[in-house]
Design an enzyme around this catalytic site. Structure first.
Site, PDB file in Angstrom:
ATOM      1  N   ASP A  35       0.854  -1.187   0.000  1.00  0.00           N
ATOM      2  CA  ASP A  35       0.000   0.000   0.000  1.00  0.00           C
ATOM      3  C   ASP A  35       0.891   1.239   0.000  1.00  0.00           C
ATOM      4  OD1 ASP A  35      -1.793   2.061   0.492  1.00  0.00           O
ATOM      5  OD2 ASP A  35      -3.003   0.894   1.895  1.00  0.00           O
ATOM      6  N   HIS A  36       0.896   1.955  -1.138  1.00  0.00           N
ATOM      7  CA  HIS A  36       1.813   3.093  -1.287  1.00  0.00           C
ATOM      8  C   HIS A  36       1.291   4.361  -0.614  1.00  0.00           C
ATOM      9  CE1 HIS A  36       5.479   4.554  -2.657  1.00  0.00           C
ATOM     10  NE2 HIS A  36       5.292   4.631  -3.971  1.00  0.00           N
ATOM     11  N   ARG A  37       0.136   4.277   0.045  1.00  0.00           N
ATOM     12  CA  ARG A  37      -0.347   5.449   0.772  1.00  0.00           C
ATOM     13  C   ARG A  37       0.532   5.753   1.976  1.00  0.00           C
ATOM     14  NH1 ARG A  37      -6.622   3.801   1.459  1.00  0.00           N
ATOM     15  NH2 ARG A  37      -5.562   1.808   1.843  1.00  0.00           N
ATOM     16  N   ILE A  79       3.340   3.174   2.887  1.00  0.00           N
ATOM     17  CA  ILE A  79       4.594   2.425   2.766  1.00  0.00           C
ATOM     18  C   ILE A  79       5.313   2.950   1.531  1.00  0.00           C
ATOM     19  CG2 ILE A  79       5.651   0.163   2.445  1.00  0.00           C
ATOM     20  CD1 ILE A  79       3.232  -1.093   3.745  1.00  0.00           C
TER      21      ILE A  79
END
Length: 458
Positions: A428-430, A432
């Site tokens: 999850d690039h939100r 991490i």
């Protein structure tokens, strides 16, 4: 005599509906407390629902194949008392009892509780040695557990023909096989079972269908044109579709991958198989990959966290509930090993074999199939080298590892043959970032290249 209605309960954590797979009783049957009434498929598992009452079946409110919301009537039972079969006084209560505001019986998981008094006898929690459900016998005899397929489960009531006809023989098989037989117009009672404990398998049904086609053997010019058909999306398949749609729509995921020389890890697996503590443990690459992920999460805890979009908070988990993606006849399910970070390597191997085995056998409970905080998927068992796995909503990352193959590998200026696997991580690039995800993936790869790091970093 009182007539009481038993409605479809929530057998999991917030499940909203279930499909009636098959009735285990018929109208006019006499049933006992905790006798299985019906097999229902939810979004997570197929379960048998026990009767909260002893009495006579008056009405079955749904046909097989019906999709019902939680709370919809299932069956009406005529009883002498709404709490028949309870041997204790209404005044005897338990400190852990659960009641309903309406004073009616409440099904909690797989157990039944009695309103305003105390909890009824219920199935025990699953253990590594199987689950146990107790079934009431004739008056005066002790309640005995019934064992089937290596696990303690409730004995399904004998099916009876409606209208007072003789009892019909139950055919042991799985719901997908029943649907296939129905589509092919094959009577399961005529199929010779070859599966475990007399179970009719998909192959058994297909063999009968092949014989029927051979008997007809029409000329190609006489064959009718093939027609399309539709299958309803229900149960596990519906849950998977909803979860993947939500994942794609709400989680901005990034996938990274790396090729790993697992030659030493493969040799390490062969060595530990011979140790006494692994005598009863099936050591596979999954066990070492799981141990590597647990160790790497200890160094990068955010991989085990969750982004709460509604509260705009990051939820940091204290324990690793390790999910394992398992392909079953009913669809993809994800059972989990609870508190996996507290287990030794032999304990982890035994726990993985237990949860995967229960999921494949179709006996995993909804509680076992919910609550994972990080998931591993082994695409290598299908001969696949890698992929871009999708994150399960409620988690922040998923790791996939591919087949372990011999490949050419550059080693100190020489091309040698090594055992190599591709490991992929979606996260999850939100919250991490690329650096965190890369460090975690590199840690997993380093451990698989050199298993001794498991002890150094633990």
């Amino acid at each position: 005599m009182n007539e009481v209605q038993f409605c479809l309960p929530d057998v999991g954590e917030g499940l909203t509906e279930g499909e009636v797979l098959r009735w285990l009783v018929a109208e006019g049957d006499t049933v006992l407390v905790n006798q299985s009434l019906v097999e229902v498929e939810t979004a997570k598992a197929a379960v048998e629902l026990p009767s909260p009452y002893a009495g006579t079946i008056v009405t079955l409110h749904a046909a097989e194949g019906a999709l019902l919301p939680v709370g919809a009537p299932l069956v009406t039972i005529a009883t002498e008392s709404a709490v028949q079969g309870d041997e204790t006084s209404p005044d005897e209560t338990s400190p852990d009892e659960e009641t309903s505001e309406s004073g009616g019986p409440v099904l909690v998981g797989y157990g039944v509780t009695k309103s305003a008094t105390r909890r009824r006898r219920r199935a025990t929690m699953p253990s590594p040695h199987g689950t146990e459900r107790r079934e009431a016998g004739p008056p005066g005899e002790p309640v005995k557990p019934v064992r089937h397929g290596g696990l303690e489960v409730g004995r399904a009531a004998e099916a009876r023909l409606s209208g007072g006809a003789a009892a019909a023989k139950q055919v042991r098989t799985k719901p997908p096989v029943r649907r296939l037989a129905k589509q092919l117009g094959i009577d399961l009672a005529t199929v010779r079972p070859t599966g475990v404990d007399g179970t009719v398998t998909r192959g058994d049904v297909e063999a009968v269908a092949s014989l029927q086609l051979a008997d007809v053997s029409p000329r190609s010019s006489d064959r009718p044109a093939a027609s399309d058909h539709r299958d309803p999306v229900r149960g596990v398949m519906r849950s998977m579709a909803a979860a993947m749609t939500e994942s794609a729509a709400t989680i901005p995921a990034v996938t990274e991958w790396v090729d790993v020389d697992v030659t030493r890890c493969a040799a390490f697996i062969e060595r530990i198989k011979k140790l006494p503590e692994y005598k009863d443990v099936k050591v596979t690459p999954l066990v070492l990959v799981a141990a590597a992920c647990i160790t790497a999460i200890g160094r990068e805890p955010s991989i085990n966290a969750m982004f709460d979009a509604r509260a705009q908070e990051i939820v940091h988990r204290g324990a690793i509930q390790l999910g394992i993606a398992v392909a079953t006849d009913r669809g993809l399910v994800v059972p989990h090993v609870a508190h996996a970070n507290e287990l030794t390597l032999p304990e982890l191997g035994a726990a993985l074999r237990h949860v995967v085995g229960r999921a494949r056998a179709g006996v995993a409970t909804p509680a076992e199939l919910l609550g994972a905080t990080f998931t591993i998927t082994n695409v290598g068992v299908f001969g696949v080298d890698g992929g871009t796995p999708m994150i399960t909503p409620g988690q922040s990352a998923i790791l996939a590892f591919g087949a372990w193959r011999e490949r050419p590998w550059a080693d100190r200026g020489q091309v040698v043959v090594r055992t190599v696997s591709t490991v992929s991580l979606s996260f999850d690039h939100r919250f991490i970032d690329g650096a965190t995800g890369s460090r975690f993936l590199r840690d997993v790869a380093d451990i698989l290249e050199e298993p001794g790091l498991l002890h150094l970093w633990a």
